[in-house]
Design an enzyme around this catalytic site. Structure first.
Site, mmCIF file in Angstrom:
data_model
loop_
_atom_site.group_PDB
_atom_site.id
_atom_site.type_symbol
_atom_site.label_atom_id
_atom_site.label_comp_id
_atom_site.label_asym_id
_atom_site.label_seq_id
_atom_site.Cartn_x
_atom_site.Cartn_y
_atom_site.Cartn_z
ATOM 1 N N HIS A 102 -12.743 -8.321 35.494
ATOM 2 C CA HIS A 102 -14.099 -8.140 36.026
ATOM 3 C C HIS A 102 -14.095 -7.323 37.312
ATOM 4 O O HIS A 102 -13.219 -7.456 38.172
ATOM 5 C CB HIS A 102 -14.803 -9.487 36.228
ATOM 6 C CG HIS A 102 -14.225 -10.376 37.289
ATOM 7 N ND1 HIS A 102 -14.628 -10.305 38.612
ATOM 8 C CD2 HIS A 102 -13.317 -11.369 37.223
ATOM 9 C CE1 HIS A 102 -13.987 -11.228 39.315
ATOM 10 N NE2 HIS A 102 -13.177 -11.882 38.502
ATOM 11 N N GLU A 151 -7.061 -12.652 35.429
ATOM 12 C CA GLU A 151 -7.818 -13.140 36.584
ATOM 13 C C GLU A 151 -6.946 -13.191 37.830
ATOM 14 O O GLU A 151 -5.735 -12.971 37.771
ATOM 15 C CB GLU A 151 -8.377 -14.540 36.290
ATOM 16 C CG GLU A 151 -9.829 -14.540 35.864
ATOM 17 C CD GLU A 151 -10.788 -14.169 36.996
ATOM 18 O OE1 GLU A 151 -10.323 -13.913 38.125
ATOM 19 O OE2 GLU A 151 -11.993 -14.138 36.749
ATOM 20 N N ASP A 184 -8.852 -10.584 42.917
ATOM 21 C CA ASP A 184 -9.911 -11.210 42.117
ATOM 22 C C ASP A 184 -11.157 -10.318 42.136
ATOM 23 O O ASP A 184 -12.068 -10.564 42.916
ATOM 24 C CB ASP A 184 -10.233 -12.595 42.690
ATOM 25 C CG ASP A 184 -11.268 -13.340 41.875
ATOM 26 O OD1 ASP A 184 -11.430 -13.018 40.682
ATOM 27 O OD2 ASP A 184 -11.920 -14.229 42.428
ATOM 28 N N GLU A 211 -18.715 -11.371 36.468
ATOM 29 C CA GLU A 211 -18.030 -12.646 36.221
ATOM 30 C C GLU A 211 -18.389 -13.660 37.294
ATOM 31 O O GLU A 211 -18.640 -14.831 37.006
ATOM 32 C CB GLU A 211 -16.514 -12.445 36.186
ATOM 33 C CG GLU A 211 -15.736 -13.657 35.687
ATOM 34 C CD GLU A 211 -15.301 -14.616 36.791
ATOM 35 O OE1 GLU A 211 -14.811 -15.714 36.466
ATOM 36 O OE2 GLU A 211 -15.458 -14.273 37.983
#
Length: 909
Positions: free
Chosen positions: A201, A274, A213, A247
Site C-alpha cells: 500500500h 507489510e 509501512d 490501507e
C-alpha cells in the site's frame, strides 16, 4: 508412574550414585574427593572450583546456543547496488534501487494520507516509474532481448463500502475516489487466465512518513517488476502487482480491487507485504494454505514460524492487513509477510529511510522474487483455488532451512514421540515420581509468579514500564526473580536422605514427563506451535537413553552393582544432549516474541496489564530456555542452591534499585505514543485540545501538567469507554484512549492579532464558514409501516476523513453489507475520500414515530492542514492553528505524537 528406586548402603546411600568416570567438571566420581560417613547418609563434597567450572561449561554452552539463535534471527544479506550483475549482465534485485523509491515516497513526498495532494504526488510518481520500466523493456526488446513478458498497467478509481469489524467493534466503511495502480506481467493470454497477486500500500497513517509501512512494500513490488520485465516471461501464470491507495484508511483500496477490478476473477493466490518495524529480516506471519507455504520454501532467506500465525490469531496484536480483504472478499489463499523488528517506530515519525536496516530491502526482495518466480513458472493454478487451511506447521532453522508439514503429520509425530517417552519410562531410563513431576509444574508456575511479583512491586512504587526502552530489558528486570523462584521450589523438594544423583535423575525425569504431557496437550488443542514441544520431548527422551547408556557403561566397567542402582544419577554430558535442540529452538522463538510483544505493550491501551504480561512472558522464557537446569541445581546439594537463590535475590534487588533511580521508560528511539487533537465543536462552540496516551505508563505528571501551564487552564480527564465520541476521528481505537482535554479559547483570544476576536464573547467556531454540511433529501414516511427514509448528502470541502454516528433501528441502507442489527443500535460509519472528493451520499430507512422523527447525526471531520503546517485556512489571524503547532513544537523528545485537527457538528435530518 514408576517410582524412583533407591539403594541405601553405608548408612544411607551408595557412593556410586553419581557419574563415576566422567571426565567433565561436575561429574560425581569419587576420585580426588573425600567421603564422610554419617548416621543416615554419606556425602560427596565438591570443591568450589569444581562447582564453578561445572556451571561455567554448561552456562557457556547455553550462551553459545542463544548467540547462534540470535545470529540466525537477525542476519541479513549483503545489499546489491547494481541493477545488473556485473559479470553476466543479467538484471538483478538491487537494494539501492529500492531505497531510491522509499526515499522519494517517505522523504521527498512525505506523509501520504488518503485525500491529500501528497497521495496524488505519490501515485503520479509511481506511474512515471512504471512507464519508464515499460520503455526500458521495449528498448531491451529492440536490442535483441527475447521472450520478455507482456507489460500492462491500469489506474483504478472507485467508490464503495464494506464492513470492517475490529477490536470487537462493528465499523462500517465507505470510500470515494479511492485509487489503485495495477501492473500485470504475463506470457500472454494463456498465462492471464491464472494470476498471483502481490500487494503493497502506498498510503501512510497519521504522523508517519511510512518508509517501511509501506513504502518498502511498494518499492519491493516496483523493483520486482523491473527485474522480471527484463527477464524472459514466466511460463505458466501471470503476476499482478497492486500498488493500493488506501490501507491505513481501513483497507478500502484492497477491497475496491478485489471486488470490482477487471482482473479480480483471475487471481488465484496473494502475497501481501507489510511493515510494522524498521529492521529485518521480514517474517512470514500469516499463511492459509499448504501450497503457498510450500512456495515459501523456495526463498533463500526463510524466516517464519507457525507461532506467529498462532499469535496473530489471538487478536492480541492490534493491527490488521490487506490480507484480510483478499481472504474475505476474494476467497484467496496466500501469505502475509511483514517487517517486524524495532516496531517502536511503527506508525511514528521514526519510520524513515534512515532507520531502515541495511540489508533488509535485499532480504525482502530476494525472498519475494524467488517466490513469484516459482509460482509463475511451476505452480498449478488452473484448477480450483488452493484449499484454505491453517493446519500447516512451518518454521525456519536459523534462517537456513524451512520445514513444512501438515497438522495430521504433527499428530502422528507427537504420538510417536509420546510412545518413545513412555518406552523410556518403562525401561527405567526415565524415572519420574509424583513428587519430582509436581516440582517441575510448581517451578513452571513459580517462574512466572516470581517475575510477576517484581512487576507488581514496580507498580506499587509508581514505576510502571521501566523495561520498555529495549526489547531485552524485561529479561534484565524480571529474570532473576523468576530463576530464584524456580530454584527455590527445587530447594524445598530436594530430598536430603537421597543422593544428589538420585535427586538429579528424579527431577530430570520429571522434566521429561512434563514436556511429554505438555506436547500431548498442545497437540490435542491443535496449536501449531506444539512442534517446538515435540522437539523438547524428543530431545529429553534421547537424553534419558543417553544417560542410561553412559551410566550402564560405567557400571559394567567398574563391575559395580546392578543396573537399577547404577542408573541412579545423571552423567554431566546428558545436560548438553538435553539442552542443545530445545534451547536453540526456543531461543529463536523467544527473540521473535520479544521483538513483537515488548514494543506492542506501548500501544495496547491504558488499562492493559502490560507489566504483568511482560513479566509472565519472562518467567515463561526462564523456564523454557533450559528446563534441565532444574535437575542440575540438585547436583551439588542444597547448600549451593541456597547460595544461588540468595545471589539471584540480591541481583534482583540491585536491578530494581538501579531501575527506579536511573531508568526512564521512554526515550527518543523508544517513544511514548501520544495522540493530540484540536477539536472545534460547532454545536457547543467549544475549542479544546485533547491529548491521550496508548499505554499505562506515566503521563499526567510528565506531560499534561506542562500543558496546563502552557494553556493556563486545568485539564479534564475523559475515560475512553465513557467518551468514545471524543476521538471518533480514529474510531474504533477511541475506546482505549483515556485522555485529558484543555479549553483553548482563552489561549487563542490572548494571542490573536485580531482585536475584534480578542474582545468578543462569541464562540470562535462562529467564524468557520466551510465546515462540513449535511442535508436530507428524498425524505419519505410510510405511516402504515412506521418507516422513514431519506438520503443524506454531505459536503466537506477538503476534509479528508469524516465519521458519522447515529442511533436508529434500521431496516435498509445503501452500504454494500447487511445491517449489523435488527434492533435499535448505535452506528458509526467512517468515510475516506480521495483527493478532491468533497462529499458523499448515503440512503437510510429506519423505524420512526412520525414524519418529524428526525435522525440525529453527529459528524467528525479531519482536516489535512494540521499536519505540521502553520497555515490557518479557516480563522486567519486568530492563532487557532498555532494551538496545535505549539503543542507539537513543545513535545518532549521521548514522545511520538500523532496529531490532527478536527471539527465536530450535529445535524437533525
Amino acid at each position: 508412574m514408576p517410582a524412583l528406586k533407591q539403594r541405601h548402603q553405608n548408612g544411607g546411600r551408595s557412593p556410586r550414585s553419581g557419574n563415576r568416570g566422567s571426565s567433565l567438571p561436575g561429574s560425581q566420581d569419587l576420585r580426588g574427593k573425600t567421603l564422610q560417613s554419617h548416621s543416615t547418609k554419606a556425602h560427596v563434597h565438591h570443591s568450589s572450583r569444581s562447582i564453578f567450572s561445572s556451571w561455567t561449561y554448561l552456562l557457556g554452552f547455553l550462551v553459545v546456543l542463544v548467540s547462534v539463535a540470535h545470529w540466525g534471527n537477525t542476519r541479513l544479506p549483503t545489499p546489491l547496488n547494481e541493477p545488473f550483475d556485473p559479470k553476466t549482465g543479467i538484471t538483478q534485485y538491487s537494494e539501492a534501487n529500492v531505497r531510491k523509491i522509499t526515499k522519494t515516497l517517505s522523504e521527498d513526498i512525505g506523509l501520504r494520507l488518503v485525500g491529500t495532494i501528497q497521495m496524488v504526488d505519490a501515485e503520479e510518481y509511481l506511474i512515471r516509474e512504471i512507464k519508464s520500466m515499460q520503455e526500458q523493456a521495449l528498448i531491451a526488446t529492440a536490442k535483441g532481448a527475447k521472450d520478455l513478458p507482456k507489460f500492462e498497467y491500469w489506474t483504478q478509481v472507485n467508490d464503495g463500502s464494506h464492513r470492517f469489524d475490529f477490536m470487537s467493534k462493528v465499523v462500517m466503511k465507505m470510500y470515494t475516489n479511492m485509487t489503485n495502480v495495477v501492473v500485470r506481467l504475463s506470457c500472454g493470454p494463456e498465462c492471464d487466465k491464472n494470476s498471483v497477486l502481490l500487494n503493497g500500500h502506498v498510503d501512510t497513517t497519521l504522523g508517519s512518513p511510512g518508509a517501511t509501512d509501506d513504502a518498502l512494500g511498494v518499492a519491493t513490488l516496483m523493483e520486482t517488476i523491473r527485474v522480471l520485465s527484463l527477464r524472459p516471461a514466466l511460463k505458466r501464470n501471470s503476476l499482478v502487482f497492486l500498488l493500493n491507495g488506501g490501507e491505513e484508511s481501513l483497507q478500502d483500496a484492497s477491497h475496491s480491487f478485489i471486488t470490482t477490478h477487471e482482473l479480480k476473477d483471475n487471481i488465484r493466490a496473494v502475497i501481501n507485504i507489510e511493515g510494522a518495524g524498521t529492521k529485518g529480516p521480514e517474517i512470514l506471519f500469516q499463511a492459509n494454505s499448504r501450497e503457498m507455504v510450500d512456495a515459501y520454501k523456495r526463498v533463500p532467506y526463510p524466516h517464519g514460524s507457525v507461532m506467529a500465525n498462532d499469535l496473530f490469531a489471538t487478536g492480541i496484536i492490534l493491527s490488521d492487513t490487506d490480507f484480510r480483504q483478499f481472504v474475505e472478499y476474494g476467497d484467496l489463499t496466500g501469505l502475509d509477510m511483514a517487517v517486524y523488528k524495532n516496531s517502536y517506530a511503527y506508525h511514528t515519525h521514526l519510520d524513515t529511510n534512515e532507520h531502515m536496516e541495511v540489508g533488509l530491502p535485499q532480504h525482502l526482495g530476494e525472498n519475494t522474487l524467488a517466490m513469484v518466480t516459482y509460482l509463475g513458472n511451476h505452480a498449478d493454478l488452473s484448477g480450483p483455488k488452493f484449499e484454505k487451511s491453517t493446519d500447516v506447521i512451518f518454521f525456519d532453522t536459523l534462517g537456513l532451512f524451512f520445514t513444512v508439514y501438515s497438522f495430521q503429520t504433527a499428530i502422528y509425530l507427537a504420538m510417536g514421540v509420546g510412545v518413545f517417552a513412555l518406552f523410556a519410562i518403562s525401561l527405567g531410563a526415565s524415572r519420574p515420581t509424583v513428587k519430582s513431576t509436581a516440582s517441575v509444574f510448581a517451578s513452571f508456575a513459580a517462574s512466572m509468579a516470581g517475575a510477576i511479583a517484581v512487576a507488581k512491586s514496580l507498580q506499587l512504587l509508581g514505576k510502571p514500564m521501566q523495561w520498555f526502552s529495549g526489547e531485552w530489558l524485561p529479561l534484565i528486570h524480571f529474570a532473576p526473580a523468576a530463576l530464584a523462584a524456580m530454584v527455590l521450589v527445587q530447594y524445598f523438594v530436594h530430598d536430603p536422605k537421597a543422593s544428589h544423583g538420585a535427586n538429579e535423575l528424579s527431577t530430570l525425569s520429571g522434566v521429561h514427563f512434563f514436556f511429554a504431557v505438555f506436547m500431548g496437550t498442545a497437540t490435542q488443542a491443535r496449536i501449531g506451535s506444539s512442534y517446538a514441544l515435540c522437539l523438547y520431548s524428543l530431545s529429553f527422551t534421547v537424553s534419558m537413553f543417553y544417560n542410561r547408556t553412559k551410566i550402564s557403561g560405567l557400571s559394567k566397567k567398574n563391575q559395580r552393582e546392578d543396573m537399577s542402582a547404577s542408573a541412579i544419577g545423571v552423567d554431566y554430558k546428558t545436560y548438553f544432549v538435553a539442552t542443545a535442540i530445545p534451547t536453540l529452538t526456543f531461543a529463536q522463538l523467544a527473540f521473535c516474541l520479544l521483538d513483537t510483544l515488548v514494543p506492542l505493550m506501548g500501544r495496547i491501551g491504558t488499562n492493559a496489564p502490560v507489566d504483568v504480561i511482560c513479566a509472565g512472558m519472562v518467567g515463561f522464557f526462564c523456564f523454557m530456555i533450559s528446563p534441565p537446569l532444574l535437575a542440575f541445581v540438585h547436583r551439588f546439594g542444597r547448600g549451593p542452591m541456597k547460595k544461588i537463590i540468595a545471589a539471584l535475590v540480591i541481583l534482583q534487588l540491585a536491578i530494581l534499585s538501579f531501575s527506579v533511580m536511573f531508568i526512564r521508560p521512554f526515550n527518543s528511539l523508544h517513544p511514548q505514543r501520544v495522540f493530540a487533537q484540536h477539536l472545534r465543536n460547532m454545536t457547543s462552540g467549544e475549542t479544546r485540545v485533547f491529548v491521550a496516551h496508548c499505554d499505562p505508563g506515566p503521563f499526567y505528571d510528565t506531560y499534561v501538567a506542562a500543558l496546563e501551564s502552557m494553556y493556563e487552564t486545568k485539564a479534564k480527564f475523559h475515560h475512553g469507554v465513557d467518551s468514545p465520541g471524543d476521538w471518533h476521528a480514529v474510531y474504533p481505537f477511541s475506546f482505549f484512549l483515556d485522555s485529558y482535554s484543555l479549553d483553548t479559547t482563552p489561549y487563542i483570544r490572548a494571542r490573536t492579532e485580531n482585536k475584534t476576536i480578542a474582545e468578543s464573547n462569541s464562540p470562535l467556531t462562529d467564524l468557520i464558514k466551510d465546515s462540513p454540511k449535511m442535508v436530507a433529501e428524498n425524505v419519505r414516511y410510510d405511516p402504515g409501516k412506521g418507516l422513514r427514509s431519506l438520503t443524506i448528502l454531505c459536503t466537506h470541502a477538503d476534509y479528508i476523513f469524516t465519521v458519522v454516528s447515529f442511533d436508529a433501528k434500521l431496516t435498509a441502507w445503501s452500504l454494500d453489507s447487511d445491517i449489523p442489527s435488527k434492533e435499535y443500535n448505535h452506528y458509526v460509519v467512517r468515510i475516506s475520500s480521495g483527493y478532491r472528493a468533497d462529499g458523499w451520499r448515503m440512503d437510510l430507512e429506519y423505524h420512526a414515530s412520525g414524519p418529524n422523527d428526525k435522525l440525529k447525526v453527529e459528524i467528525t471531520a479531519l482536516e489535512p492542514e494540521a499536519f505540521g503546517g502553520k497555515a490557518e485556512r479557516e480563522l486567519a489571524g486568530t492563532g487557532e492553528m498555532l494551538v496545535l503547532h505549539n503543542l507539537v513544537k513543545s513535545k518532549p523528545e521521548w514522545m511520538a505524537m500523532t496529531y490532527f485537527s478536527t471539527i465536530v457538528d450535529t445535524f437533525y435530518l
